[in-house]
Design an enzyme around this catalytic site. Sequence first.
Site, PDB file in Angstrom:
ATOM      1  N   SER A 223     -37.087  -2.394 -12.608  1.00  0.00           N
ATOM      2  CA  SER A 223     -36.884  -2.529 -10.805  1.00  0.00           C
ATOM      3  C   SER A 223     -37.300  -4.229 -11.082  1.00  0.00           C
ATOM      4  CB  SER A 223     -38.033  -2.302  -9.417  1.00  0.00           C
ATOM      5  OG  SER A 223     -39.453  -2.339 -10.363  1.00  0.00           O
ATOM      6  N   LEU A 224     -37.388  -4.894 -10.036  1.00  0.00           N
ATOM      7  CA  LEU A 224     -37.900  -6.294 -10.655  1.00  0.00           C
ATOM      8  C   LEU A 224     -39.201  -6.822  -9.820  1.00  0.00           C
ATOM      9  CD1 LEU A 224     -33.663  -7.750 -10.184  1.00  0.00           C
ATOM     10  CD2 LEU A 224     -34.771  -7.512 -12.136  1.00  0.00           C
TER      11      LEU A 224
ATOM     12  N   ASP B  33       0.471   4.676  -2.465  1.00  0.00           N
ATOM     13  CA  ASP B  33       0.583   5.416  -1.992  1.00  0.00           C
ATOM     14  C   ASP B  33       1.408   6.710  -2.360  1.00  0.00           C
ATOM     15  OD1 ASP B  33      -0.943   4.737   1.540  1.00  0.00           O
ATOM     16  OD2 ASP B  33      -1.488   4.901  -0.716  1.00  0.00           O
TER      17      ASP B  33
ATOM     18  N   CYS C 111     -60.492  19.849   6.174  1.00  0.00           N
ATOM     19  CA  CYS C 111     -59.225  18.992   6.664  1.00  0.00           C
ATOM     20  C   CYS C 111     -58.112  18.784   7.236  1.00  0.00           C
ATOM     21  CB  CYS C 111     -59.595  17.260   6.712  1.00  0.00           C
ATOM     22  SG  CYS C 111     -58.697  16.564   8.395  1.00  0.00           S
TER      23      CYS C 111
ATOM     24  N   LYS D 260     -28.505 -10.635  -4.027  1.00  0.00           N
ATOM     25  CA  LYS D 260     -28.760  -8.951  -4.394  1.00  0.00           C
ATOM     26  C   LYS D 260     -28.607  -8.068  -2.636  1.00  0.00           C
ATOM     27  CE  LYS D 260     -33.339  -6.762  -4.692  1.00  0.00           C
ATOM     28  NZ  LYS D 260     -32.745  -5.800  -4.004  1.00  0.00           N
TER      29      LYS D 260
ATOM     30  N   LYS E 160     -36.417 -13.218  -2.262  1.00  0.00           N
ATOM     31  CA  LYS E 160     -35.537 -12.415  -1.259  1.00  0.00           C
ATOM     32  C   LYS E 160     -35.817 -12.924  -0.557  1.00  0.00           C
ATOM     33  CE  LYS E 160     -36.298  -8.343  -1.038  1.00  0.00           C
ATOM     34  NZ  LYS E 160     -36.833  -7.101  -1.284  1.00  0.00           N
TER      35      LYS E 160
ATOM     36  N   ASP F 144       0.648  -1.257  -0.352  1.00  0.00           N
ATOM     37  CA  ASP F 144      -0.149  -0.051   0.463  1.00  0.00           C
ATOM     38  C   ASP F 144       1.216   1.270   0.063  1.00  0.00           C
ATOM     39  OD1 ASP F 144      -2.600  -1.403   2.268  1.00  0.00           O
ATOM     40  OD2 ASP F 144      -2.180  -1.963  -0.072  1.00  0.00           O
TER      41      ASP F 144
ATOM     42  N   CYS G 282     -63.317  12.565  13.304  1.00  0.00           N
ATOM     43  CA  CYS G 282     -60.969  12.040  12.173  1.00  0.00           C
ATOM     44  C   CYS G 282     -61.225  12.850  13.591  1.00  0.00           C
ATOM     45  CB  CYS G 282     -61.729  13.399  10.772  1.00  0.00           C
ATOM     46  SG  CYS G 282     -60.054  14.022  10.861  1.00  0.00           S
TER      47      CYS G 282
END
Length: 669
Positions: free
Chosen positions: A81-82, A36, A432, A115, A314, A32, A408
Amino acid sequence: MSDVAQRLTELRKTLHEHGVRYYVEDAPTIPDAEYDRLMRELLELEAAHPELMSSDSPSLRVGGRPLDAFESVVHEIPMLSLDNAFDDGELESFYRRMTDRIQAVQHSAFCCEPKLDGLAVSLLYENGVLTRAATRGDGMTGENITENVRTIKAIPLRLQGADFPTRLEVRGEVFMPKAGFEALNARALKKGEKQFVNPRNAAAGSLRQLDSKITAQRPLAFYAYSVGVIEGGELATSHYQRFLQLKGWGLPICPETKLVTSLAEVKAFYQDILQRRQFLAYEIDGVVIKVDDIQLQERLGFVARAPRWAIAYKFPAQEELTLLNDVEFQVGRTGAITPVAKLEPVFVGGVTVSNATLHNADEIERLGVMVGDTVVIRRAGDVIPQIVSVVLERRPENAKSIVFPTRCPVCQSDVERVEGEAVARCSGGLICQAQRKEALKHFVSRKAMDVEGLGDKVIEQLVDREMVSTPADLFRLRAGELTILERMGPKSAQNVIDALNKAKQTTLPKFLYALGIREVGDATALNLAQHFLSLEAIQQASLEQFIEVPDVGVVVASHLLAFFAQDRNQQVINELLEQGITWPALTAAPVAVDSALAGKIVVLTGSFTQLSRNDAKAALQALGAKVTGSVSKNTDIVFAGEAAGSKLAKATELGIQVFDEQALIEFLK
């Protein structure tokens, strides 16, 4: 080439190569500290010679100057989307739908991958150089986050090799690994700063920073999962092989991705990932299953919001026990009274949950829940918290029944429940205050009038101070009036007024959607506008005329009829028009009135090989046909392509004329 230019080229090439080895191949070949040192040398040379700066330099990963706002990006190909499956039965139904449509799917392999729980992004490479990055947004339009994405070290600024297309859109997920998330929160805690709730929120918040230097400090990662635009080249005809191509060009791919050859192997992959979920370096909430054959993907096509050839399976929702401390009744835009459970905060599904919807009176009765009960809370699909059951053996003696209000809780108007509906509603309408607030929030929202600067907090203050009552009142506001609101200086106030004036130039579909008619979403509003062409025609339409509009049934038609029959709604519309709201006039496509299809109700089903479904629909409408999405006794003709399913069966059952694709072509000549 000068010595400096040559050294810059060498440094960029070396850093690109080592970046790929470190972030993509996970096989670094230099320490590293050496990486750098090379980066510092590059930064110093570029600072001394700005004329030699390159758009694909690894130095851009440290971030540029802060932005004032994100620009919008229209996706050339929508980022859909799925659909979801939550158990084996739903997965099998998905498979059956595909094989019913195209039998060849039975012999197809499937590409399976975890996912990821992050943020979907689009990366555009032109001649191998990253030129633009965008969020998914609403699927059609996202935000330009190029400067921020350039700071993510896992994303190559220049592709490797030379066989990639001249224009290539790569789609994938930006996420924050668990270790990076924990370290980020530890630093925030040490500094006394606010911590992120979960890795997904941390990733999303980091990616949407206006200052890319902040993004550069966040431990973000990226995995590619598909492609969009492809120009000036070809990719493999296998989804999995495309993954390997992307990896060869320097893009990181999820190492858990696997190619399987049967539904049984799909289920085995799901169970394997589920068991190892907690040991993965990143958060996931399921697995994604895709048909591997690209040609089969194209033949299967899409529904309105998702591909038919892919599904997200899911994981089971995570559940926890907690106490129900109270129930509050909230009033929505259309007056719906929703009971909200106030819970003892509990960490479930990656977030702390303190509220959950109880939906309606029927759900309260079904659960048999009382205030004071110990309840099982679940995040359905790992998203929406809900109470699924009551632990009766823990019910205390002082548990209280939940009484649904007859008036309400905000305006004290009567609460009414229409027979056959589960939802109870406040009858107060715009008198309202709660309905007024929600109606105004909807009116100014992005898909409606799209008024920037008028957020929820501002709307609530305007209503609480009785500065606005109807949508038209918004356009009567003056900058000087707005400065009395919290966090609203003269400049912000003027920006709001400018945004309101800009919003006056709109479209008929957006205006219709902004009115907040029950069950009229943006897609239905578009269909109404295209069918009637003018607001006046919509206002005067009958129930039967509304039902002729694609995807408008009796229920939606009844809501439309009731809305336009109310004098107060007509008054709101007239006041808005008086404030100068306008839109371009719509014109109908020329119709061949002497066509054999003129006035006929037509349904398209199955897949067509000689023209697209949209082209067929447009051509039929030009011949005077009314193209609808479902078969009924009113349907005159059904055109059936390959793998036509239930619509064809229903048409046969009802004795409706059915023609094949070749007959459709003949009709269109």
